[in-house]
Design an enzyme around this catalytic site. Structure first.
Site, PDB file in Angstrom:
ATOM      1  N   ILE A 165      15.821  12.825  -1.327  1.00 42.10           N
ATOM      2  CA  ILE A 165      14.644  11.891  -1.130  1.00 42.10           C
ATOM      3  C   ILE A 165      14.931  10.532  -1.882  1.00 42.10           C
ATOM      4  O   ILE A 165      15.401  10.632  -2.818  1.00 42.10           O
ATOM      5  CB  ILE A 165      13.567  12.689  -1.740  1.00 42.10           C
ATOM      6  CG1 ILE A 165      13.205  14.152  -1.284  1.00 42.10           C
ATOM      7  CG2 ILE A 165      12.376  11.847  -1.958  1.00 42.10           C
ATOM      8  CD1 ILE A 165      12.318  14.957  -1.804  1.00 42.10           C
ATOM      9  N   HIS A 180      14.597  14.246  12.175  1.00 46.10           N
ATOM     10  CA  HIS A 180      13.915  15.532  11.790  1.00 46.10           C
ATOM     11  C   HIS A 180      13.687  16.602  12.721  1.00 46.10           C
ATOM     12  O   HIS A 180      13.201  16.371  13.817  1.00 46.10           O
ATOM     13  CB  HIS A 180      12.604  15.191  10.979  1.00 46.10           C
ATOM     14  CG  HIS A 180      12.021  16.318  10.314  1.00 46.10           C
ATOM     15  ND1 HIS A 180      12.597  16.788   9.081  1.00 46.10           N
ATOM     16  CD2 HIS A 180      11.203  17.111  10.724  1.00 46.10           C
ATOM     17  CE1 HIS A 180      11.943  18.019   8.986  1.00 46.10           C
ATOM     18  NE2 HIS A 180      10.832  18.224   9.932  1.00 46.10           N
TER      19      HIS A 180
HETATM   20  C1  GAR Z   1      19.952  17.642  11.783  1.00 46.09           C
HETATM   21  O1  GAR Z   1      19.441  19.017  12.501  1.00 46.09           O
HETATM   22  C2  GAR Z   1      18.877  16.746  11.166  1.00 46.09           C
HETATM   23  O2  GAR Z   1      17.699  16.579  12.079  1.00 46.09           O
HETATM   24  C3  GAR Z   1      18.471  17.563   9.775  1.00 46.09           C
HETATM   25  O3  GAR Z   1      19.739  17.861   9.327  1.00 46.09           O
HETATM   26  C4  GAR Z   1      20.874  18.237  10.294  1.00 46.09           C
HETATM   27  C5  GAR Z   1      21.899  17.437  10.166  1.00 46.09           C
HETATM   28  O4  GAR Z   1      22.847  17.655  10.827  1.00 46.09           O
HETATM   29  N1  GAR Z   1      17.887  16.734   9.059  1.00 46.09           N
HETATM   30  C6  GAR Z   1      16.785  17.111   8.215  1.00 46.09           C
HETATM   31  O5  GAR Z   1      16.401  18.200   8.262  1.00 46.09           O
HETATM   32  C7  GAR Z   1      16.187  16.185   7.396  1.00 46.09           C
HETATM   33  N2  GAR Z   1      14.781  16.502   6.765  1.00 46.09           N
HETATM   34  P1  GAR Z   1      24.163  16.743  11.188  1.00 46.09           P
HETATM   35  O6  GAR Z   1      24.820  16.410   9.756  1.00 46.09           O
HETATM   36  O7  GAR Z   1      25.098  17.278  12.241  1.00 46.09           O
HETATM   37  O8  GAR Z   1      23.663  15.548  11.729  1.00 46.09           O
END
Ligand code: GAR
Length: 217
Positions: A94, A111
Site C-alpha cells: 500500500i 485489480h
Molecule cells: C494480478 O492478478 C493482479 O491483478 C493482482 O496480482 C496479480 C499479479 O500477477 N493484483 C492485485 O491483486 C492488486 N490488488 P502478475 O505478477 O503475474 O502480473
C-alpha cells in the site's frame, strides 16, 4: 509523437509486466518502459525485465522503518528516470497518501475484480463464495483509498459452476493481459480524461448505471 514513458512496479511473477513488455515491443505502440521496480528481490518479474533489457531497481520495504521512508526512496529511484506514468502490476504494497497524491492521475493499477466489487485480497475466492455469475478485472487510476479511483477499462468473464479460485484467477488473468496494454495505449494516445472522478474516453463516460467507460468481454 514521443512515447509515454512507464515505470512498472511489481512484487512477483510479472505476467502483467510481460504483457506491457510485449505490447511495447511493437514499434507502433505509443509507450515504452523506462524502469521496473520491485519491492522483493529475485522475483520472476525482474528476470522478465532483464531479458527485455529494461533497467530494474529493487527497493525492499524491509529496509525501511516507515511507509513514508520507503515511499520517499521509491520516489527518488523513479525520479532518476524519465517517467510519465506509474503502472502497478501485482505490486503488493500500500502506498502512502502523499505518494499517491504526488503521482495523482499518473498512477494506475490493475485489480482482478470488477471494481467497485471485491476490493482487497483473495478476491477470486470471495467472488466464488458470494455466488456472483460474472467477475473480471479493472484498470483504474489510483486514489489513496485502496482499490478505488476512476475506472479506465474493465473486462468481464463468467464465473462457472464448480470453479475453483485457481480456475477463475486463470480466466481473469488472460483478460488482464489484454486490458492493461489497452489502458496504457489509451492514456498514451491522450484519449483519457478525468472529470468529476469519472474517466471519459474520447469524451464518453460509462453507460448509464455502469462504472467503466470501456468494458470488453
Ligand atoms: C494480478 O492478478 C493482479 O491483478 C493482482 O496480482 C496479480 C499479479 O500477477 N493484483 C492485485 O491483486 C492488486 N490488488 P502478475 O505478477 O503475474 O502480473
Amino acid at each position: 509523437m514521443a512515447k509515454l514513458k512507464l515505470c512498472v512496479l511489481i512484487s512477483g511473477r510479472g505476467s502483467n509486466l510481460q504483457s506491457l513488455i510485449d505490447a511495447c515491443a511493437d514499434d507502433a505502440y505509443p509507450a515504452e518502459i523506462s524502469l521496473v521496480v520491485s519491492n522483493i528481490d529475485g522475483v520472476q518479474g525482474l528476470a522478465r525485465a532483464k531479458t527485455a533489457g529494461i533497467p530494474t531497481t529493487v527497493i525492499s520495504h524491509m529496509d525501511f522503518k516507515s511507509r513514508d521512508s520507503f515511499d520517499a526512496s521509491l520516489r527518488e529511484a523513479i525520479e532518476r528516470f524519465d517517467v510519465d506514468l506509474l503502472c502497478l502490476a501485482g505490486f503488493m504494497r500500500i502506498l502512502s497518501d502523499g505518494f499517491v497524491e504526488y503521482w495523482k492521475d499518473r498512477l494506475i493499477n490493475i485489480h482482478p475484480s470488477l471494481l467497485p466489487e471485491f476490493r482487497g485480497l483473495d478476491v477470486q475466492q470471495r467472488a466464488i463464495d458470494a455466488g456472483v455469475d460474472k467477475s473480471g478485472c479493472t484498470v483504474h487510476f489510483v486514489r489513496p483509498e485502496m482499490d478505488t479511483g476512476p475506472i479506465i477499462v474493465q473486462a468481464q468473464v463468467p464465473v462457472l459452476r464448480g470453479d475453483t479460485a485457481a480456475d477463475l484467477t486463470a480466466r481473469i488473468l488472460v483478460k488482464e493481459h489484454v486490458i492493461y496494454p489497452m489502458a496504457v495505449k489509451l492514456i498514451a494516445e491522450d484519449r483519457v480524461d478525468i472529470k468529476n472522478e469519472q474517466v471519459l474516453i474520447d469524451g464518453n463516460g460509462a453507460p448509464e448505471g455502469g462504472f467503466s467507460p470501456l468494458t470488453i468481454y
